[in-house]
Write a protein that holds these residues in place. Sequence first.
Motif, PDB file in Angstrom:
ATOM      1  N   GLN A  10     -30.059 -26.198  -1.041  1.00 29.44           N
ATOM      2  CA  GLN A  10     -29.379 -27.456  -0.754  1.00 29.44           C
ATOM      3  C   GLN A  10     -28.699 -28.032  -1.998  1.00 29.44           C
ATOM      4  N   LYS A  11     -29.388 -27.983  -3.106  1.00 31.64           N
ATOM      5  CA  LYS A  11     -28.873 -28.596  -4.333  1.00 31.64           C
ATOM      6  C   LYS A  11     -27.618 -27.909  -4.843  1.00 31.64           C
ATOM      7  N   HIS A  12     -27.615 -26.601  -4.865  1.00 34.74           N
ATOM      8  CA  HIS A  12     -26.536 -25.855  -5.514  1.00 34.74           C
ATOM      9  C   HIS A  12     -25.401 -25.461  -4.584  1.00 34.74           C
ATOM     10  N   PHE A  13     -25.687 -25.230  -3.321  1.00 34.83           N
ATOM     11  CA  PHE A  13     -24.688 -24.575  -2.467  1.00 34.83           C
ATOM     12  C   PHE A  13     -24.151 -25.444  -1.329  1.00 34.83           C
ATOM     13  N   HIS A  14     -24.840 -26.506  -0.994  1.00 31.69           N
ATOM     14  CA  HIS A  14     -24.391 -27.316   0.144  1.00 31.69           C
ATOM     15  C   HIS A  14     -23.116 -28.069  -0.198  1.00 31.69           C
ATOM     16  N   ASP A  15     -22.171 -28.050   0.712  1.00 33.74           N
ATOM     17  CA  ASP A  15     -20.902 -28.758   0.536  1.00 33.74           C
ATOM     18  C   ASP A  15     -21.038 -30.131   1.183  1.00 33.74           C
ATOM     19  N   ALA A  16     -21.216 -31.156   0.351  1.00 32.20           N
ATOM     20  CA  ALA A  16     -21.448 -32.502   0.875  1.00 32.20           C
ATOM     21  C   ALA A  16     -20.208 -33.083   1.542  1.00 32.20           C
ATOM     22  N   GLN A  27     -22.813 -22.102 -14.545  1.00 32.18           N
ATOM     23  CA  GLN A  27     -23.160 -23.487 -14.849  1.00 32.18           C
ATOM     24  C   GLN A  27     -23.543 -24.283 -13.601  1.00 32.18           C
ATOM     25  N   GLY A  28     -23.459 -23.640 -12.444  1.00 24.18           N
ATOM     26  CA  GLY A  28     -23.836 -24.316 -11.208  1.00 24.18           C
ATOM     27  C   GLY A  28     -22.690 -24.967 -10.467  1.00 24.18           C
ATOM     28  N   ASN A  29     -21.446 -24.718 -10.908  1.00 22.49           N
ATOM     29  CA  ASN A  29     -20.288 -25.277 -10.224  1.00 22.49           C
ATOM     30  C   ASN A  29     -19.836 -24.348  -9.104  1.00 22.49           C
ATOM     31  N   PRO A  30     -19.315 -24.898  -7.996  1.00 24.07           N
ATOM     32  CA  PRO A  30     -18.824 -24.022  -6.931  1.00 24.07           C
ATOM     33  C   PRO A  30     -17.819 -23.010  -7.464  1.00 24.07           C
ATOM     34  N   LEU A  31     -17.997 -21.752  -7.111  1.00 25.87           N
ATOM     35  CA  LEU A  31     -17.128 -20.675  -7.585  1.00 25.87           C
ATOM     36  C   LEU A  31     -16.250 -20.188  -6.434  1.00 25.87           C
ATOM     37  N   ASP A  32     -16.832 -19.447  -5.527  1.00 22.92           N
ATOM     38  CA  ASP A  32     -16.113 -19.074  -4.307  1.00 22.92           C
ATOM     39  C   ASP A  32     -16.479 -20.120  -3.260  1.00 22.92           C
ATOM     40  N   ARG A  33     -15.527 -20.980  -2.949  1.00 28.27           N
ATOM     41  CA  ARG A  33     -15.802 -22.143  -2.108  1.00 28.27           C
ATOM     42  C   ARG A  33     -15.643 -21.851  -0.618  1.00 28.27           C
ATOM     43  N   ARG A  34     -15.294 -20.610  -0.290  1.00 26.35           N
ATOM     44  CA  ARG A  34     -15.125 -20.270   1.124  1.00 26.35           C
ATOM     45  C   ARG A  34     -16.458 -20.354   1.865  1.00 26.35           C
ATOM     46  N   LYS A  35     -16.349 -20.450   3.178  1.00 27.53           N
ATOM     47  CA  LYS A  35     -17.521 -20.491   4.051  1.00 27.53           C
ATOM     48  C   LYS A  35     -17.534 -19.183   4.851  1.00 27.53           C
ATOM     49  N   ASP A  36     -18.546 -18.385   4.639  1.00 26.66           N
ATOM     50  CA  ASP A  36     -18.575 -17.114   5.362  1.00 26.66           C
ATOM     51  C   ASP A  36     -19.781 -17.040   6.288  1.00 26.66           C
ATOM     52  N   LEU A  37     -19.595 -16.349   7.391  1.00 26.69           N
ATOM     53  CA  LEU A  37     -20.619 -16.264   8.431  1.00 26.69           C
ATOM     54  C   LEU A  37     -21.872 -15.554   7.922  1.00 26.69           C
ATOM     55  N   TYR A  38     -21.687 -14.521   7.125  1.00 29.77           N
ATOM     56  CA  TYR A  38     -22.810 -13.752   6.588  1.00 29.77           C
ATOM     57  C   TYR A  38     -23.784 -14.677   5.855  1.00 29.77           C
ATOM     58  N   THR A  39     -23.243 -15.547   4.994  1.00 30.26           N
ATOM     59  CA  THR A  39     -24.078 -16.498   4.254  1.00 30.26           C
ATOM     60  C   THR A  39     -24.780 -17.459   5.203  1.00 30.26           C
ATOM     61  N   HIS A  40     -24.018 -18.042   6.125  1.00 29.20           N
ATOM     62  CA  HIS A  40     -24.604 -19.034   7.023  1.00 29.20           C
ATOM     63  C   HIS A  40     -25.652 -18.410   7.942  1.00 29.20           C
ATOM     64  N   ALA A  41     -25.433 -17.169   8.354  1.00 28.36           N
ATOM     65  CA  ALA A  41     -26.430 -16.487   9.175  1.00 28.36           C
ATOM     66  C   ALA A  41     -27.741 -16.323   8.407  1.00 28.36           C
ATOM     67  N   PHE A  42     -27.653 -15.956   7.142  1.00 32.77           N
ATOM     68  CA  PHE A  42     -28.880 -15.778   6.362  1.00 32.77           C
ATOM     69  C   PHE A  42     -29.566 -17.105   6.082  1.00 32.77           C
ATOM     70  N   ILE A  43     -28.808 -18.172   5.944  1.00 34.25           N
ATOM     71  CA  ILE A  43     -29.426 -19.485   5.756  1.00 34.25           C
ATOM     72  C   ILE A  43     -30.195 -19.888   7.001  1.00 34.25           C
ATOM     73  N   VAL A  44     -29.604 -19.681   8.176  1.00 37.31           N
ATOM     74  CA  VAL A  44     -30.301 -19.976   9.424  1.00 37.31           C
ATOM     75  C   VAL A  44     -31.541 -19.089   9.561  1.00 37.31           C
ATOM     76  N   PHE A  45     -31.382 -17.800   9.282  1.00 35.65           N
ATOM     77  CA  PHE A  45     -32.503 -16.860   9.361  1.00 35.65           C
ATOM     78  C   PHE A  45     -33.653 -17.307   8.461  1.00 35.65           C
ATOM     79  N   ALA A  46     -33.355 -17.599   7.202  1.00 33.28           N
ATOM     80  CA  ALA A  46     -34.397 -17.959   6.244  1.00 33.28           C
ATOM     81  C   ALA A  46     -35.033 -19.307   6.591  1.00 33.28           C
ATOM     82  N   CYS A  47     -34.217 -20.274   6.980  1.00 33.66           N
ATOM     83  CA  CYS A  47     -34.757 -21.594   7.306  1.00 33.66           C
ATOM     84  C   CYS A  47     -35.604 -21.550   8.573  1.00 33.66           C
TER      85      CYS A  47
END
Length: 365
Positions: free
Chosen positions: A87-93, A105-125
């Motif tokens: 939540q702290k590092h990756f969530h787009d407020a 340094q913790g700044n957004p690098l690739d700011r795109r939203k991809d399904l693969y990432t979101h699927a794993f967040i749902v899976f893990a949560c």
Amino acid sequence: MSDPRPTLPALARFNQHFAERIVPMWQGPGWNADMALPYEALDAQHRPLPVQRYRAMACARQLYLFSSRIEQPGSAERAAALFRSLQKHFHDAEHGGWFYSIDAQGNPLDRRKDLYTHAFIVFACAHYWGKVGESLVESTLNAGLDIIDQQFARDDGLYEASLGEDWADLGSGPLQNPQMHLAEAFLQVLAVRDDEHTRQSLLQLCAALQAHFVEPAHGLMLEKPRGAVDNWYEPGHQFEWFYLLHTSPLLRDTPLHASIDRAFSYAEQQGVQGGAVLAMLGVDGQVLDATQRIWAQAEYLRALVLRAGGEARLPEQLQVLEARFLREAGWYECRDGEGAVSRHDMPSTTPYHLATCLEGLQRLS
């Protein structure tokens, strides 16, 4: 008939190696305590590779790892830290969802939203919430499901692979691998709660995949929609799909399961050579990439547990994994078509595959 269960000593060695050699790497040298994130990869001597990025997907996979079958001291605290970091590092407020990656340094690098990432967040949560039952975890899970439903979903039952920071259409279209991990995420949600909307979404997704991704002659799951130029299939993904579909009472009688079940023997015949699972093949069986990857071996292993007659091949396949991919200091990620080690780093994402493989192999006991 001989009992294939003499494989259990090899399985015990695999379990021990995972617990004593692999997991501690990510409790010690693989953990950046200042960022509360895992490094992307360690070298053969357990030194972090120079930091170029941290990915939300890697954070989510390690959240699964430390909230799953790991009973080692500190695992609960590590899982809690990984959830906070997600939540702290990756969530787009501003726009919602989660960025693909941040820089050193913790700044957004690739700011795109991809399904693969979101699927794993749902899976893990979903997995983590099933373990801890905390309302904040469930609200994050619900937010992830809503984002996927509202932003990634298409009219044909499939999901866009990638969208812009502000959810702009990038023309990515659907790709197989993100859809598979979304199915895995939906299955994990259903494992921890009764959720009719997720159930229907999963059934619609599988019907759409059958309609648009399955090659009809053999039942193979293609990597791009049927008819796309330069399409291919990956045996590792065939075996991964087989496991997901076969272990789900909801999906076991679907047309997609029937296709993947039919494709298994073809993928095995064409894509497993000398016990090694090859990376990429054409539908005609032409080898496009003979790289051998540890994750594909792990998926083949757990699929064999469920496959009729597969247990008889487990001793050999456990030996292949042990001999070719496990080493005293961890594992080899890849070997080339000649069998030579072609990648010496150890990514933080791989223990997820080994953990799910060991979970599948528990069905032997």
